[in-house]
Design a protein around this motif. Structure first.
Motif, short mmCIF file in Angstrom:
data_model
loop_
_atom_site.label_atom_id
_atom_site.label_comp_id
_atom_site.label_asym_id
_atom_site.label_seq_id
_atom_site.Cartn_x
_atom_site.Cartn_y
_atom_site.Cartn_z
N ASP A 1 0.82 -1.21 0.00
CA ASP A 1 0.00 0.00 0.00
C ASP A 1 0.85 1.26 0.00
O ASP A 1 0.36 2.35 0.29
N PHE A 2 2.12 1.11 -0.34
CA PHE A 2 3.01 2.26 -0.41
C PHE A 2 4.00 2.06 -1.55
O PHE A 2 4.89 1.22 -1.48
N ARG A 3 3.84 2.84 -2.63
CA ARG A 3 4.72 2.69 -3.78
C ARG A 3 6.04 3.43 -3.59
O ARG A 3 7.02 3.17 -4.28
N GLY A 4 6.06 4.42 -2.69
CA GLY A 4 7.31 5.10 -2.37
C GLY A 4 7.75 6.15 -3.37
O GLY A 4 8.87 6.65 -3.28
N TRP A 5 6.89 6.51 -4.31
CA TRP A 5 7.26 7.49 -5.34
C TRP A 5 6.11 8.47 -5.54
O TRP A 5 4.95 8.08 -5.54
N GLY A 6 6.45 9.74 -5.68
CA GLY A 6 5.42 10.75 -5.91
C GLY A 6 5.94 11.89 -6.76
O GLY A 6 7.16 12.09 -6.89
N ARG A 7 5.02 12.63 -7.35
CA ARG A 7 5.35 13.77 -8.21
C ARG A 7 4.44 14.92 -7.84
O ARG A 7 3.23 14.74 -7.66
N GLY A 8 5.00 16.10 -7.72
CA GLY A 8 4.19 17.27 -7.38
C GLY A 8 4.80 18.54 -7.92
O GLY A 8 5.95 18.57 -8.37
N CYS A 9 4.02 19.61 -7.88
CA CYS A 9 4.45 20.91 -8.37
C CYS A 9 4.32 21.95 -7.27
O CYS A 9 3.48 21.82 -6.38
N SER A 10 5.14 22.96 -7.35
CA SER A 10 4.99 24.08 -6.43
C SER A 10 3.74 24.87 -6.82
O SER A 10 3.31 24.88 -7.98
N ASP A 11 3.16 25.52 -5.82
CA ASP A 11 2.01 26.38 -6.07
C ASP A 11 2.46 27.56 -6.92
O ASP A 11 3.48 28.20 -6.64
N PHE A 12 1.72 27.85 -7.98
CA PHE A 12 2.13 28.90 -8.92
C PHE A 12 2.11 30.29 -8.30
O PHE A 12 2.72 31.22 -8.84
N ASP A 13 1.42 30.47 -7.19
CA ASP A 13 1.37 31.78 -6.52
C ASP A 13 2.38 31.88 -5.38
O ASP A 13 3.16 32.82 -5.30
N SER A 14 2.37 30.90 -4.48
CA SER A 14 3.23 30.97 -3.30
C SER A 14 4.58 30.30 -3.48
O SER A 14 5.53 30.59 -2.75
N GLY A 15 4.68 29.37 -4.43
CA GLY A 15 5.91 28.61 -4.61
C GLY A 15 6.06 27.44 -3.66
O GLY A 15 7.06 26.73 -3.70
N VAL A 16 5.07 27.19 -2.81
CA VAL A 16 5.15 26.11 -1.83
C VAL A 16 4.82 24.76 -2.49
O VAL A 16 3.86 24.65 -3.25
N TRP A 17 5.64 23.74 -2.22
CA TRP A 17 5.36 22.37 -2.66
C TRP A 17 5.10 21.51 -1.43
O TRP A 17 5.61 21.78 -0.34
N ARG A 18 4.30 20.46 -1.62
CA ARG A 18 3.94 19.58 -0.49
C ARG A 18 3.81 18.14 -0.97
O ARG A 18 3.34 17.89 -2.08
N PHE A 19 4.21 17.21 -0.11
CA PHE A 19 3.97 15.79 -0.32
C PHE A 19 3.39 15.19 0.95
O PHE A 19 3.86 15.50 2.05
N GLU A 20 2.38 14.35 0.82
CA GLU A 20 1.83 13.60 1.94
C GLU A 20 2.38 12.18 1.86
O GLU A 20 2.12 11.46 0.89
N THR A 21 3.12 11.76 2.87
CA THR A 21 3.81 10.49 2.81
C THR A 21 3.95 9.90 4.21
O THR A 21 3.21 10.27 5.12
N ILE A 22 4.92 8.99 4.39
CA ILE A 22 5.22 8.44 5.70
C ILE A 22 6.72 8.60 5.94
O ILE A 22 7.50 8.77 4.99
N LYS A 23 7.10 8.56 7.20
CA LYS A 23 8.52 8.66 7.52
C LYS A 23 9.19 7.33 7.19
O LYS A 23 8.76 6.28 7.66
N PRO A 24 10.23 7.37 6.35
CA PRO A 24 10.89 6.11 5.94
C PRO A 24 11.77 5.55 7.04
O PRO A 24 12.24 6.26 7.93
N GLY A 25 12.03 4.25 6.95
CA GLY A 25 12.99 3.61 7.83
C GLY A 25 14.39 3.72 7.28
O GLY A 25 14.60 4.19 6.16
N ALA A 26 15.36 3.29 8.07
CA ALA A 26 16.76 3.30 7.63
C ALA A 26 16.98 2.22 6.58
O ALA A 26 16.40 1.14 6.64
#
Length: 206
Positions: free
Chosen positions: A94-119
Motif C-alpha cells: 500500500d506504499f509505492r514510495g514514489w510521488g510527483r508534485g508541483c509548487s504552487d504557482f502563486d506561493s511557490g510552496v510544494w507539499r507531499f503527503e507520505t510516511i517517515k521512511p525507515g533506515a
C-alpha cells in the motif's frame, strides 16, 4: 571566406514540463490516472508526515513553477523496487514510495503527503539514516537536480550516515536536513531548497 551557420537558440524546460508530467497542475485533465503528491492510503504502514518547502533562486526569490519527484523507502526501510534485496524487511504493497508534485504557482510552496521512511542498508552494506530522495526541474534548470532530505529528529543516525559524511564541510550538511514541526495533529518537515547562493543546497551528481 568561410560561411558559418548561426548557433541555434537554446531553450530551457518550460511550461510543457507541467502539461506532460503534471497536467492537472496546469489545468489540463487529459490522463485517466495522474501521479500526484499523495503517496499513502488508509492502509499504508508508518507515521504520516507532510513534506513542505519552497525552491529559491540565487537572489532568494521563490521559484513558482517547480516540478519535484520524490523516491523513498517504506516505514521498514525497504524500497518498492525489485532491485532492493533487503528480503528480511517487509514490503508494504500500500506504499509505492514514489510521488510527483508541483509548487504552487502563486506561493511557490510544494507539499507531499507520505510516511517517515525507515533506515536503508546501502550498496556497501552500511546503514543509511532515514531520508527522502528528491529530483527537481524548472525553467532555468537544463538538467534535473538530485538531492536528499534527512530528518532533524534523527541526529544520531545522521551523524553516522555515509552519504552525509562525504560532504567535507559539515555546515553544508545542514542544507539537507528537514526541520520537524508539529502543526496541530499534523507532522510537517520543512525543507527549503536553494539553487544558488550562500545557503545553496547540496546536490548530487548521479
Amino acid at each position: 571566406m568561410k560561411d558559418y551557420l548561426a548557433e541555434t537558440a537554446s531553450q530551457t524546460a518550460g511550461p510543457y514540463v507541467h502539461i506532460g508530467l503534471a497536467p492537472e497542475a496546469a489545468g489540463f485533465h487529459i490522463f485517466e490516472k495522474n501521479f500526484g503528491p499523495v503517496l499513502t492510503n488508509s492502509h499504508t504502514e508508518g507515521e504520516r508526515i507532510t513534506l513542505e518547502g519552497r525552491v529559491f533562486d540565487g537572489s532568494g526569490t521563490p521559484v513558482r513553477d517547480v516540478l519535484l519527484e520524490i523516491w523513498q523507502a517504506n516505514a521498514a526501510g525497504r524500497y518498492h523496487h525489485p532491485a532492493d534485496h533487503q528480503q528480511e524487511k517487509r514490503l508494504d504493497n500500500d506504499f509505492r514510495g514514489w510521488g510527483r508534485g508541483c509548487s504552487d504557482f502563486d506561493s511557490g510552496v510544494w507539499r507531499f503527503e507520505t510516511i517517515k521512511p525507515g533506515a536503508v542498508v546501502g550498496r556497501d552494506g552500511r546503514l543509511m539514516a532515514p531520508h527522502v530522495n528528491l529530483w527537481i526541474v524548472a525553467r532555468g534548470i537544463n538538467i534535473g537536480l538530485n538531492t536528499r532530505m534527512y530528518f532533524s529528529d534523527e541526529q544520531d543516525a545522521n551523524q553516522r550516515d555515509p552519504v552525509l559524511n562525504l560532504i567535507e564541510w559539515e555546515v553544508r550538511r545542514n542544507t539537507l536536513i528537514g526541520q520537524r514541526e508539529q502543526r496541530g495533529n499534523e507532522v510537517v518537515y520543512r525543507f527549503d531548497i536553494h539553487l544558488q547562493g550562500e545557503a545553496e543546497t547540496v546536490f548530487f551528481d548521479l
